[in-house]
Scaffold this motif. Sequence first.
Motif, PDB file in Angstrom:
ATOM      1  N   PRO A 179      80.658  62.149  80.735  1.00  0.00           N
ATOM      2  CA  PRO A 179      80.227  61.150  80.053  1.00  0.00           C
ATOM      3  C   PRO A 179      78.551  60.811  79.716  1.00  0.00           C
ATOM      4  CG  PRO A 179      82.009  60.573  81.780  1.00  0.00           C
ATOM      5  CD  PRO A 179      81.380  61.826  81.933  1.00  0.00           C
ATOM      6  N   ARG A 180      78.101  61.337  80.773  1.00  0.00           N
ATOM      7  CA  ARG A 180      76.345  60.985  80.714  1.00  0.00           C
ATOM      8  C   ARG A 180      75.761  61.412  79.401  1.00  0.00           C
ATOM      9  NH1 ARG A 180      76.838  64.696  84.892  1.00  0.00           N
ATOM     10  NH2 ARG A 180      75.677  66.734  84.629  1.00  0.00           N
ATOM     11  N   TRP A 181      76.545  62.571  78.996  1.00  0.00           N
ATOM     12  CA  TRP A 181      76.088  63.138  77.667  1.00  0.00           C
ATOM     13  C   TRP A 181      76.229  62.204  76.520  1.00  0.00           C
ATOM     14  CZ3 TRP A 181      72.462  66.943  77.765  1.00  0.00           C
ATOM     15  CH2 TRP A 181      72.446  67.737  78.954  1.00  0.00           C
ATOM     16  N   LYS A 182      77.400  61.735  76.536  1.00  0.00           N
ATOM     17  CA  LYS A 182      77.447  60.793  75.309  1.00  0.00           C
ATOM     18  C   LYS A 182      76.531  59.614  75.460  1.00  0.00           C
ATOM     19  CE  LYS A 182      81.180  57.860  73.449  1.00  0.00           C
ATOM     20  NZ  LYS A 182      82.552  57.146  73.509  1.00  0.00           N
ATOM     21  N   ARG A 183      76.419  59.287  76.693  1.00  0.00           N
ATOM     22  CA  ARG A 183      75.199  58.022  76.807  1.00  0.00           C
ATOM     23  C   ARG A 183      73.911  58.531  76.372  1.00  0.00           C
ATOM     24  NH1 ARG A 183      74.357  54.365  82.307  1.00  0.00           N
ATOM     25  NH2 ARG A 183      72.722  53.405  81.676  1.00  0.00           N
ATOM     26  N   ALA A 184      73.728  59.750  76.742  1.00  0.00           N
ATOM     27  CA  ALA A 184      72.269  60.444  76.367  1.00  0.00           C
ATOM     28  C   ALA A 184      72.147  60.551  74.833  1.00  0.00           C
ATOM     29  CB  ALA A 184      72.326  61.679  76.993  1.00  0.00           C
ATOM     30  N   VAL A 185      73.206  60.700  73.865  1.00  0.00           N
ATOM     31  CA  VAL A 185      73.386  60.669  72.681  1.00  0.00           C
ATOM     32  C   VAL A 185      72.910  59.362  71.916  1.00  0.00           C
ATOM     33  CG1 VAL A 185      74.470  61.037  70.489  1.00  0.00           C
ATOM     34  CG2 VAL A 185      74.837  62.595  72.315  1.00  0.00           C
ATOM     35  N   THR A 186      73.660  58.127  72.683  1.00  0.00           N
ATOM     36  CA  THR A 186      73.101  56.993  72.356  1.00  0.00           C
ATOM     37  C   THR A 186      71.704  56.603  72.626  1.00  0.00           C
ATOM     38  OG1 THR A 186      75.415  56.202  72.670  1.00  0.00           O
ATOM     39  CG2 THR A 186      73.824  54.562  72.567  1.00  0.00           C
ATOM     40  N   GLU A 187      71.189  56.903  73.856  1.00  0.00           N
ATOM     41  CA  GLU A 187      70.048  56.508  74.012  1.00  0.00           C
ATOM     42  C   GLU A 187      68.909  57.525  73.377  1.00  0.00           C
ATOM     43  OE1 GLU A 187      70.012  57.488  78.190  1.00  0.00           O
ATOM     44  OE2 GLU A 187      70.795  55.469  78.750  1.00  0.00           O
ATOM     45  N   LEU A 188      69.294  58.695  72.769  1.00  0.00           N
ATOM     46  CA  LEU A 188      68.409  59.351  71.929  1.00  0.00           C
ATOM     47  C   LEU A 188      68.133  58.614  70.561  1.00  0.00           C
ATOM     48  CD1 LEU A 188      66.820  61.964  71.376  1.00  0.00           C
ATOM     49  CD2 LEU A 188      68.792  62.818  70.584  1.00  0.00           C
ATOM     50  N   GLN A 189      69.298  57.793  70.113  1.00  0.00           N
ATOM     51  CA  GLN A 189      69.157  57.228  69.049  1.00  0.00           C
ATOM     52  C   GLN A 189      68.414  55.826  69.136  1.00  0.00           C
ATOM     53  OE1 GLN A 189      73.612  57.342  68.639  1.00  0.00           O
ATOM     54  NE2 GLN A 189      73.440  57.874  66.554  1.00  0.00           N
ATOM     55  N   ILE A 190      68.382  55.102  70.061  1.00  0.00           N
ATOM     56  CA  ILE A 190      67.565  54.238  70.444  1.00  0.00           C
ATOM     57  C   ILE A 190      65.944  54.514  70.525  1.00  0.00           C
ATOM     58  CG2 ILE A 190      66.991  52.478  72.355  1.00  0.00           C
ATOM     59  CD1 ILE A 190      70.040  52.362  72.895  1.00  0.00           C
ATOM     60  N   VAL A 191      65.928  55.615  71.193  1.00  0.00           N
ATOM     61  CA  VAL A 191      64.442  56.428  71.157  1.00  0.00           C
ATOM     62  C   VAL A 191      64.010  56.638  69.787  1.00  0.00           C
ATOM     63  CG1 VAL A 191      63.092  58.212  71.948  1.00  0.00           C
ATOM     64  CG2 VAL A 191      64.548  57.134  73.416  1.00  0.00           C
ATOM     65  N   GLN A 192      64.829  57.172  69.101  1.00  0.00           N
ATOM     66  CA  GLN A 192      64.487  57.243  67.438  1.00  0.00           C
ATOM     67  C   GLN A 192      63.765  55.798  66.859  1.00  0.00           C
ATOM     68  OE1 GLN A 192      66.730  58.213  63.321  1.00  0.00           O
ATOM     69  NE2 GLN A 192      67.856  57.769  65.176  1.00  0.00           N
ATOM     70  N   PHE A 193      64.446  55.005  67.246  1.00  0.00           N
ATOM     71  CA  PHE A 193      63.951  53.563  66.513  1.00  0.00           C
ATOM     72  C   PHE A 193      62.744  53.080  66.951  1.00  0.00           C
ATOM     73  CE2 PHE A 193      68.800  53.068  66.162  1.00  0.00           C
ATOM     74  CZ  PHE A 193      68.699  53.556  64.766  1.00  0.00           C
ATOM     75  N   LEU A 194      62.670  53.398  68.443  1.00  0.00           N
ATOM     76  CA  LEU A 194      61.340  52.842  69.162  1.00  0.00           C
ATOM     77  C   LEU A 194      60.094  53.780  68.467  1.00  0.00           C
ATOM     78  CD1 LEU A 194      62.571  52.536  72.820  1.00  0.00           C
ATOM     79  CD2 LEU A 194      61.937  50.669  70.929  1.00  0.00           C
ATOM     80  N   PHE A 195      60.448  54.990  68.410  1.00  0.00           N
ATOM     81  CA  PHE A 195      59.363  56.109  67.860  1.00  0.00           C
ATOM     82  C   PHE A 195      59.263  55.499  66.407  1.00  0.00           C
ATOM     83  CE2 PHE A 195      58.388  59.940  65.141  1.00  0.00           C
ATOM     84  CZ  PHE A 195      57.413  60.304  66.081  1.00  0.00           C
ATOM     85  N   SER A 196      59.804  55.036  65.619  1.00  0.00           N
ATOM     86  CA  SER A 196      59.697  54.659  64.302  1.00  0.00           C
ATOM     87  C   SER A 196      58.915  53.549  64.052  1.00  0.00           C
ATOM     88  CB  SER A 196      60.808  54.505  63.331  1.00  0.00           C
ATOM     89  OG  SER A 196      61.779  53.097  63.574  1.00  0.00           O
TER      90      SER A 196
END
Length: 279
Positions: free
Chosen positions: A201-218
């Motif tokens: 399950p932690r990998w599914k969570r990591a995918v969501t968190e990667l998307q959040i990091v994407q917005f912060l990077f933008s």
Amino acid sequence: MAATALLRRVRWALVDHPVVASFEWQPGRTLGATPSFAAAVVCAYLATVFLLHRRVLPLPTPTPRALRAVSALHNAILLALSAAMAAGCVLSVAATSPSRWWAFCFPPRGETATSGPVFFWAHVFYLSKVYELGDTLLIILGRRPLTLLHVYHHAVVIAMCYLWLATRQSLMPVALATNATVHVVMYGYYLCCSVGLRWPPRWKRAVTELQIVQFLFSFAASVVMLWRHFAAGGCEGMAGWVFNAVFNASLLALFLDFHGAAYAAAKGKRSRGEVGKAE
């Protein structure tokens, strides 16, 4: 030597190929290059989702095996396409950028032509978002819950990508390469799931968190663009950037809400399970 030869071939295919190098975005002539096309796609998508979700339209009932096969093919296509778009955009910027700041700030007052490899990949990215609408159909066919975040994101991103091209939006190369790279990870994860490879399950969570990091990077990249805009004579496509920034802010809020609801609930269940075992 082999790596150099491979890189040369990849660059020719993704940057120097005549179809890529000679691309030009022509309003009213290039596929999808009208506001009516983008509006029609969004309206058709929303209407179809509503009618299928409410069972107004008959919903096919594919077998689980057939649905998994279609999902695997769909995810494999988007994985390969995302990798090509990320690599194509990065190599195109490296090969054609007239300055080190160009990827962050296109010269204003019509000095940026909507042609060449970077705009080719932006056009491919735009059309890929139309194909990505198939994600929703697979969710509905699988009788899985459909969230507001999913529908909102898939609908509005069509308008965003159209505005990238129509307004020559600064930061477009950075946003494209970042989003496509995140989608390589995301569709790679989905492909594994669709072929039966289960990840913790932690990998599914990591995918969501990667998307959040994407917005912060933008938003961090936007700081660089705004600095160039106000300190160095302006950047092209500011109207498109405002729309993009508001959209990204709304997505960040929705993703944070989703993250909190999904993973806080899961953590709560684990905690209750541990208490139960102790008792």
